[in-house]
Design a protein around this motif. Structure first.
Motif, PDB file in Angstrom:
ATOM      1  N   UNK A   6       0.976  -1.441  -0.032  1.00  0.00           N
ATOM      2  CA  UNK A   6      -0.194  -0.230  -0.245  1.00  0.00           C
ATOM      3  C   UNK A   6       0.571   1.255  -0.294  1.00  0.00           C
ATOM      4  N   UNK A   7       0.899   2.335  -0.722  1.00  0.00           N
ATOM      5  CA  UNK A   7       1.639   3.643  -1.030  1.00  0.00           C
ATOM      6  C   UNK A   7       0.269   4.881  -1.026  1.00  0.00           C
ATOM      7  N   UNK A  44       6.631   3.272  -5.634  1.00  0.00           N
ATOM      8  CA  UNK A  44       7.524   4.409  -4.496  1.00  0.00           C
ATOM      9  C   UNK A  44       7.979   5.559  -4.720  1.00  0.00           C
ATOM     10  N   UNK A  45       8.396   6.187  -5.558  1.00  0.00           N
ATOM     11  CA  UNK A  45       8.947   7.488  -5.753  1.00  0.00           C
ATOM     12  C   UNK A  45       7.946   8.165  -5.604  1.00  0.00           C
ATOM     13  N   UNK A  46       6.564   8.293  -6.378  1.00  0.00           N
ATOM     14  CA  UNK A  46       6.027   9.027  -6.220  1.00  0.00           C
ATOM     15  C   UNK A  46       4.701   9.103  -5.695  1.00  0.00           C
ATOM     16  N   UNK A  47       4.974   8.279  -4.442  1.00  0.00           N
ATOM     17  CA  UNK A  47       4.364   8.621  -2.842  1.00  0.00           C
ATOM     18  C   UNK A  47       5.825   8.925  -1.859  1.00  0.00           C
ATOM     19  N   UNK A  48       6.289   9.612  -2.340  1.00  0.00           N
ATOM     20  CA  UNK A  48       7.093  10.133  -0.681  1.00  0.00           C
ATOM     21  C   UNK A  48       6.611  11.639  -0.232  1.00  0.00           C
TER      22      UNK A  48
END
Length: 339
Positions: free
Chosen positions: A12-13, A207-211
């Motif tokens: 889940x992100x 992952x990078x878009x969720x930071x």
């Protein structure tokens, strides 16, 4: 193929936004560099001596001639070449502290052929029209990842890499001590290097878009400021403007290589892990004295978003307690004639 529905859940992100919309995504910054050189039909590229060996290796692997150049005490090129139409000049934004030099000097004098390597400066904006490389995996916990901003419009797509089996070190570090998972981290580094030019994996892209990038940027800036307030008076890096920035690290220069080695060992005994940028510079033929000094005396101290004021105070205390006396002469005074 129709979109699957139901079944077990994926990781889940948070649904966020990319840091650089429109950037071309690769498995590594060096792959982005290769793709750019190929697309621009570069015949010769100028690279600093003080750079990771993977960059000249990446250029030579695609039959691009490499010419090396030296730096002055401010980590700026000692001189700038006149570039032919098929030449490129790569400059590293060292520690994320050279934005002003890039904007005020390099962009004006070398706009044609300039490549900015922001692998140490995730939060520095790309100059308009200047191809710029980023390495987010140096700043956040992802298994792969490199970006190219301002690349050619007709840049060919790269086959995405895979990362499903490269999360052991990341998940292990999340749950336990880093020492137990360092071997797994090295395995991933080796696998990425052997993978060649690939696009970014789908998992890493999500992952990078969720930071939360604004949080990370501010935390790094704050940590840099705390360390510099404590260590600035004894930092021998006299040629570099150390204004607080959301940098890769805090660049602390010891008085000499022996002091740096002793301090590195002390930090290691306190479980503070400090890399060497870049060890191969010490033995590579033809490297100027200043770059050897950097490799031998520089301690890139961690300031990343996992830490706060208390951690920075602890780190500063270790450095200060280990070095009751440091050389009084600024580091750069003996290197004004470096090529």
């Amino acid at each position: 193929m129709d979109k699957a529905m139901g079944g077990f859940f994926e990781l889940e992100l948070r649904k966020g936004q990319p840091l650089f919309p429109g950037a071309r995504a690769y498995n590594l910054a060096r792959s982005a560099f290769q793709a750019l050189l190929i697309a621009q039909k570069v015949r010769r590229v100028w690279l600093p001596h003080y750079v990771c060996a993977v960059m000249p290796d990446a250029a030579r692997a695609i039959d691009v001639e490499v010419v090396r150049y030296g730096l002055d005490a401010a980590l700026e090129p000692a001189s700038l070449p006149s570039l032919a139409a098929d030449e490129a000049f790569l400059y590293v934004n060292y520690f994320g502290l050279k934005d002003a030099y890039i904007h005020d000097t390099l962009v004006k004098r070398l706009r044609h052929g300039l490549i900015v390597d922001n692998s140490q400066s995730l939060f520095s904006a790309a100059e308009m029209g200047v191809p710029t490389l980023y390495s987010p995996r140096k700043f956040v916990g992802v298994p792969d990842g490199g970006w190219l901003v301002n690349g050619p419009v007709d840049l060919p797509s790269a086959t995405p890499g895979q990362s499903a089996d490269r999360f052991e070190a990341l998940l292990g570090r999340l749950a336990g001590p880093p020492e137990a998972h360092y071997a797994a981290f090295l395995d991933v580094e080796h696998a990425l290097g052997a993978e060649g030019l690939r696009g970014m994996s789908g998992a890493t892209a999500q992952l990078l878009d969720s930071i939360d990038y604004p949080y990370i940027e501010q935390r790094r800036r704050d940590n840099f400021s705390v360390l510099h307030d404590a260590l600035g008076p004894i930092n021998q890096h006299g040629g570099l403007n150390l204004a607080p920035a959301p940098a890769l690290c805090y660049p602390f220069m010891a008085a000499d290589p022996d002091e740096a080695a002793r301090l590195r060992q002390t930090l290691l005994s306190e479980r503070v892990y400090v890399p060497c940028y870049w060890r191969e510079v010490l033995s590579e033929p033809g490297v100027p004295a200043l770059e050897r000094e950097l490799a031998g005396r520089l301690l890139p101290l961690p300031i990343d978003q996992r830490y706060g004021v208390e951690d920075m105070n602890r780190l500063a205390a270790i450095v200060i307690d280990s070095h009751p006396r440091l050389a009084t002469e600024p580091w750069n005074q003996n290197h004004n004639d470096c090529p």
